[in-house]
Design a protein around this motif. Structure first.
Motif, PDB file in Angstrom:
ATOM      1  N   HIS A 139       0.870  -1.187   0.050  1.00  0.00           N
ATOM      2  CA  HIS A 139       0.095   0.046   0.091  1.00  0.00           C
ATOM      3  C   HIS A 139       0.920   1.173   0.119  1.00  0.00           C
ATOM      4  O   HIS A 139       1.807   1.451   0.877  1.00  0.00           O
ATOM      5  N   ILE A 140       0.788   2.200  -0.982  1.00  0.00           N
ATOM      6  CA  ILE A 140       1.608   3.138  -1.265  1.00  0.00           C
ATOM      7  C   ILE A 140       0.790   4.360  -0.793  1.00  0.00           C
ATOM      8  O   ILE A 140      -0.177   4.876  -1.387  1.00  0.00           O
ATOM      9  N   ASP A 141       1.423   5.386  -0.284  1.00  0.00           N
ATOM     10  CA  ASP A 141       0.890   6.931  -0.110  1.00  0.00           C
ATOM     11  C   ASP A 141       1.336   7.639  -1.143  1.00  0.00           C
ATOM     12  O   ASP A 141       2.546   7.891  -1.193  1.00  0.00           O
ATOM     13  N   ILE A 142       0.724   7.602  -2.385  1.00  0.00           N
ATOM     14  CA  ILE A 142       1.187   8.280  -3.632  1.00  0.00           C
ATOM     15  C   ILE A 142       1.687   9.489  -3.497  1.00  0.00           C
ATOM     16  O   ILE A 142       2.388  10.102  -4.239  1.00  0.00           O
ATOM     17  N   ASN A 143       1.406  10.256  -2.545  1.00  0.00           N
ATOM     18  CA  ASN A 143       1.874  11.837  -2.284  1.00  0.00           C
ATOM     19  C   ASN A 143       3.033  11.889  -1.562  1.00  0.00           C
ATOM     20  O   ASN A 143       3.571  12.877  -1.718  1.00  0.00           O
ATOM     21  N   ARG A 144       3.465  10.760  -1.154  1.00  0.00           N
ATOM     22  CA  ARG A 144       5.038  10.652  -0.527  1.00  0.00           C
ATOM     23  C   ARG A 144       5.867   9.900  -0.953  1.00  0.00           C
ATOM     24  O   ARG A 144       7.143  10.063  -0.975  1.00  0.00           O
ATOM     25  N   ALA A 145       5.259   8.806  -1.938  1.00  0.00           N
ATOM     26  CA  ALA A 145       6.139   7.713  -2.380  1.00  0.00           C
ATOM     27  C   ALA A 145       7.318   8.255  -3.658  1.00  0.00           C
ATOM     28  O   ALA A 145       6.590   9.105  -4.307  1.00  0.00           O
ATOM     29  N   ASP A 146       8.510   7.752  -3.442  1.00  0.00           N
ATOM     30  CA  ASP A 146       9.227   8.084  -4.723  1.00  0.00           C
ATOM     31  C   ASP A 146       9.180   6.908  -5.858  1.00  0.00           C
ATOM     32  O   ASP A 146       8.424   5.978  -5.628  1.00  0.00           O
ATOM     33  N   LEU A 151       7.435   1.425  -7.541  1.00  0.00           N
ATOM     34  CA  LEU A 151       7.779   0.039  -8.352  1.00  0.00           C
ATOM     35  C   LEU A 151       7.582  -1.382  -7.453  1.00  0.00           C
ATOM     36  O   LEU A 151       7.572  -2.436  -8.113  1.00  0.00           O
ATOM     37  N   LYS A 152       7.597  -1.065  -6.081  1.00  0.00           N
ATOM     38  CA  LYS A 152       7.467  -2.228  -5.451  1.00  0.00           C
ATOM     39  C   LYS A 152       6.070  -2.815  -5.629  1.00  0.00           C
ATOM     40  O   LYS A 152       6.191  -4.240  -5.482  1.00  0.00           O
ATOM     41  N   ALA A 153       5.114  -2.078  -6.158  1.00  0.00           N
ATOM     42  CA  ALA A 153       3.869  -2.771  -6.433  1.00  0.00           C
ATOM     43  C   ALA A 153       4.002  -3.455  -7.937  1.00  0.00           C
ATOM     44  O   ALA A 153       4.139  -2.699  -8.877  1.00  0.00           O
ATOM     45  N   GLY A 154       4.399  -4.699  -7.896  1.00  0.00           N
ATOM     46  CA  GLY A 154       4.929  -5.317  -9.175  1.00  0.00           C
ATOM     47  C   GLY A 154       3.877  -5.218 -10.238  1.00  0.00           C
ATOM     48  O   GLY A 154       4.347  -5.252 -11.506  1.00  0.00           O
TER      49      GLY A 154
END
Length: 270
Positions: A139-146, A151-154
């Motif tokens: 689960h990615i916080d897209i407003n913070r993620a680089d 890319l960890k979400a395959g």
């Protein structure tokens, strides 16, 4: 001879074969340019801004049994309704699952949640298995993620990850998963995949101070044209600092629908 000289141009024009005139409101090139502008600004140049009106169901209903026409009657477009049917074709069993369908906005969800009824889960449904499957998702916080974190979400490709982050940075952050449709080359199928991994926290949005930002700074935002930026700065010069964000509605270029988008990206500080 003189008469012939005078009328000869008209005779030539009369007997010259007429070229076929084909009228088309939007040429291929114009359509492509328009699509690019719509992706960059969020404005639909072929239609005027329209406030999306949602309806409340007339009675209790099972979302799994609703047809395309019934979802459209609630206010969804044909394309959005088709996406909902893809989810309900696999059956949903709770409001939590209904809310996960990205084309159902918070406004529509608030109108239909109390009317929705669901079938019981199958007896062989393994809740623990579902929990374990959910735990495996990144689960990615897209407003913070680089980029590396996305890319960890395959299932999110390198190209799509770059486009998501690019739009995120241009906007200053996402406030809704519906904005994923503005990502370059996004499709309903891709968005359905991204939805499984992407989490949006509106608190992490970068905001522009409407009382200090220049025309140039404002116009860099995808939702703000140069004309609008200039209008907002002129209003500030004429009337003094904005007291509240809604004061930008005094500009004739700010529609109510545009304001509902801009309010996430602007702030009022003296």
């Amino acid at each position: 001879m003189l008469v012939l000289i005078f009328i000869l141009p008209d005779l030539i024009q009369y007997f010259r074969p007429k070229p076929e005139v084909k009228l088309e409101q939007w040429t291929t090139d114009e359509k492509e340019v328009t699509r690019n502008l719509e992706r960059q600004t969020g404005f639909n140049y072929r239609n005027t801004w329209k406030k999306k009106a949602y309806s409340r169901p007339s009675s209790k209903f099972n979302p799994n049994e609703y047809t395309l026409e019934q979802w459209m009657a609630l206010g969804l477009s044909e394309k959005q309704s088709a996406i909902v049917l893809k989810f309900t074709s696999r059956k949903i069993y709770s409001n939590e699952e209904l809310k996960r369908i990205f084309v159902i906005s918070d406004e529509l969800y608030s109108l239909i949640k109390d009317s929705a009824v669901y079938p019981e889960r199958p007896k062989n449904f393994d809740k623990q298995t579902e929990f374990k499957m959910e735990q495996k998702l990144v689960h990615i916080d897209i407003n913070r993620a680089d980029l590396d974190e996305v890319l960890k979400a395959g299932e999110i490709t390198f190209f799509d990850a770059k486009q998501i982050i690019r739009l995120r940075d241009e906007l200053g952050g996402f406030y809704s998963t519906e904005q994923l449709s503005e990502v370059w080359q996004a499709t309903p199928e891709k968005i359905a995949v991204w939805q499984k991994y992407i989490h949006i926290d509106p608190e992490n949005i970068r905001k522009l101070n409407i009382n200090t930002a220049s025309t140039k700074e404002l116009s860099y935002h995808p939702y703000i044209s140069w004309n609008l930026a200039n209008s907002l700065v002129k209003l500030r010069s004429q009337n003094g600092f904005y007291k509240e964000l809604r004061d930008i509605r005094k500009s004739v270029l700010v529609t109510e629908e545009l304001f509902e988008k801009l309010k996430f990206y602007l702030k009022v500080e003296e």
